[in-house]
Design a protein around this motif. Sequence first.
Motif, short mmCIF file in Angstrom:
data_model
loop_
_atom_site.label_atom_id
_atom_site.label_comp_id
_atom_site.label_asym_id
_atom_site.label_seq_id
_atom_site.Cartn_x
_atom_site.Cartn_y
_atom_site.Cartn_z
N VAL A 1 -31.63 -33.69 -11.88
CA VAL A 1 -31.41 -32.39 -11.23
C VAL A 1 -30.78 -32.64 -9.87
O VAL A 1 -31.25 -33.49 -9.09
CB VAL A 1 -32.74 -31.62 -11.06
N ARG A 2 -29.73 -31.90 -9.57
CA ARG A 2 -29.09 -31.98 -8.26
C ARG A 2 -29.52 -30.77 -7.44
O ARG A 2 -29.26 -29.63 -7.80
CB ARG A 2 -27.57 -32.02 -8.42
N THR A 3 -30.15 -31.03 -6.32
CA THR A 3 -30.60 -29.98 -5.44
C THR A 3 -29.83 -30.03 -4.13
O THR A 3 -29.04 -30.95 -3.90
CB THR A 3 -32.10 -30.12 -5.15
N SER A 4 -30.08 -29.08 -3.25
CA SER A 4 -29.39 -29.04 -1.96
C SER A 4 -29.76 -30.22 -1.08
O SER A 4 -29.02 -30.59 -0.17
CB SER A 4 -29.71 -27.73 -1.24
N SER A 5 -30.90 -30.82 -1.34
CA SER A 5 -31.33 -31.97 -0.54
C SER A 5 -31.10 -33.30 -1.23
O SER A 5 -31.49 -34.33 -0.70
CB SER A 5 -32.82 -31.81 -0.20
N GLY A 6 -30.52 -33.27 -2.42
CA GLY A 6 -30.23 -34.52 -3.11
C GLY A 6 -30.59 -34.44 -4.58
O GLY A 6 -31.10 -33.43 -5.08
N ASP A 7 -30.32 -35.54 -5.29
CA ASP A 7 -30.60 -35.60 -6.72
C ASP A 7 -32.05 -36.00 -6.96
O ASP A 7 -32.65 -36.74 -6.18
CB ASP A 7 -29.67 -36.61 -7.39
N MET A 8 -32.58 -35.47 -8.07
CA MET A 8 -33.96 -35.78 -8.46
C MET A 8 -33.99 -36.11 -9.93
O MET A 8 -33.15 -35.67 -10.72
CB MET A 8 -34.89 -34.58 -8.19
N ILE A 9 -34.99 -36.90 -10.33
CA ILE A 9 -35.24 -37.17 -11.74
C ILE A 9 -36.65 -36.68 -12.04
O ILE A 9 -37.63 -37.12 -11.44
CB ILE A 9 -35.11 -38.67 -12.05
N LEU A 10 -36.73 -35.71 -13.00
CA LEU A 10 -38.02 -35.12 -13.38
C LEU A 10 -38.38 -35.51 -14.80
O LEU A 10 -37.54 -35.43 -15.70
CB LEU A 10 -37.96 -33.59 -13.29
N PRO A 11 -39.61 -35.95 -15.04
CA PRO A 11 -40.05 -36.12 -16.44
C PRO A 11 -39.99 -34.76 -17.15
O PRO A 11 -40.39 -33.74 -16.59
CB PRO A 11 -41.49 -36.61 -16.30
N ALA A 12 -39.51 -34.76 -18.37
CA ALA A 12 -39.31 -33.49 -19.08
C ALA A 12 -40.61 -32.72 -19.26
O ALA A 12 -40.62 -31.49 -19.22
CB ALA A 12 -38.66 -33.75 -20.44
N ASP A 13 -41.73 -33.42 -19.47
CA ASP A 13 -42.97 -32.67 -19.70
C ASP A 13 -43.60 -32.18 -18.41
O ASP A 13 -44.63 -31.54 -18.43
CB ASP A 13 -43.97 -33.52 -20.49
N PHE A 14 -42.96 -32.43 -17.26
CA PHE A 14 -43.40 -31.83 -16.01
C PHE A 14 -42.88 -30.40 -15.86
O PHE A 14 -43.36 -29.66 -15.03
CB PHE A 14 -42.90 -32.65 -14.81
N VAL A 15 -41.89 -30.06 -16.69
CA VAL A 15 -41.19 -28.79 -16.55
C VAL A 15 -41.68 -27.80 -17.60
O VAL A 15 -41.62 -28.09 -18.80
CB VAL A 15 -39.67 -28.97 -16.65
N ALA A 16 -42.17 -26.62 -17.16
CA ALA A 16 -42.65 -25.59 -18.08
C ALA A 16 -41.53 -24.68 -18.56
O ALA A 16 -41.54 -24.20 -19.69
CB ALA A 16 -43.74 -24.75 -17.41
N GLU A 17 -40.55 -24.41 -17.70
CA GLU A 17 -39.49 -23.46 -18.05
C GLU A 17 -38.27 -23.73 -17.18
O GLU A 17 -38.38 -24.17 -16.04
CB GLU A 17 -39.98 -22.03 -17.81
#
Length: 406
Positions: free
Chosen positions: A52-68
């Motif tokens: 995920v690219r955000t305004s403060s930089g790129d992030m890597i999220l585990p898929a099961d951390f995301v509900a929607e």
Amino acid sequence: MKLICRPTAALFLAATWFAAPAVADVFVLQSGGRIEGELLTPAAETPQELHVRTSSGDMILPADFVAEVIEKSPQMRNYEAILPQMPPDVEGNWKMVQWCASNDLPVQREHHLQQILAMDPNHAEARHALGYILRRGEWIIPNQWNKNQGMIRRNGKWMYPQDVMLSERAEKYEDGANDWRVKFRSYLLQMRRGGERAAKAQAEIAAIKDPMATQPLIEMLKDDKYQAIRELLIDALGNLDNGASTLALTKVACDDPSASIRDRAMIVLERRPNEIAAAQLISLLHSKDNRVVNRAASVLARLKHPAAIDSLIDALVTTHQFKVTQGNPGETSASFGSASSGGFSFGGAKPKIVTQEMRNEAVLRALVETLQQEGLTANFGYDEAQWKLWNSSRQMPLTVDLRRDG
């Protein structure tokens, strides 16, 4: 930030779903948090991770951390694109209000309206757009104002609690009246069939005590279809001692074409407190129709209510207008009534209105009998002046002290 967790079958399925092309902007986490950004193509070697690219930089999220994952609409993207160009003043916010209204962005529209009011509290267009109205120099929101006044919204209307109570009571009464209308249809059917069922139906009508039956009984009494049972209906109304039944019986006692029905209604009225009936009859003594005056007096003669004495004196001689028609010489006819019904007739010429004083025998009789009921003896015929002098003297105190203190 890089968040790493152990791969599972569920993670793999979630990552497969997220791998499809998307333009998601809001990532709702299982913990309830939210991250805004742009979904990048997941790394092939780590399908369970979301880049995920955000305004403060790129992030890597585990898929099961995301509900929607919530994708921004094109209108929202356009809004964010033009927002930086907006002048931060009233005019700029008002243009954004109009743009948001045209692009179905109600939340953003309200935000800009509130911004306008922060800068200009009396901005009329913004106030109206937010539902305000100007009342006595103060901007108010009607719904909130009504709540502050203690009002309650019921059936789409704002009402005070006491009015709600009265409305609910009226609805309950009407429901009960409708139930009685159904019962009466059943009673009438039984009476048409005759036999024991008819006798039972008549007995049940005669035994009615429920005030909710009042209006259905009055409706039946007015309906010509039920002439054969009108005496039964009058007796049933006699069991219901309330204002509506009293007024209905008073009207029958005055107006019904049947002398026996009038008499039956008067008997019922004599058996109950008759202040309401007397008040109604007194008002009829002022009728423009002389027949109404005398019929009201006839009922008052039966009730003998002392409150009617003054009005009976005033109605001993009443003035009425009649229509007089002139026609061919020698052709003459006469009839008396109200100004719109009858008069002298002399052919077919244009009618004239004449005024005539009428001595009301029924009024004199009611007056004398009412006084006798009160233990008073007086009879000055149709001499209203003498009656009024006598009436004034009897109402004066026996002694009058004209001395002043000091």
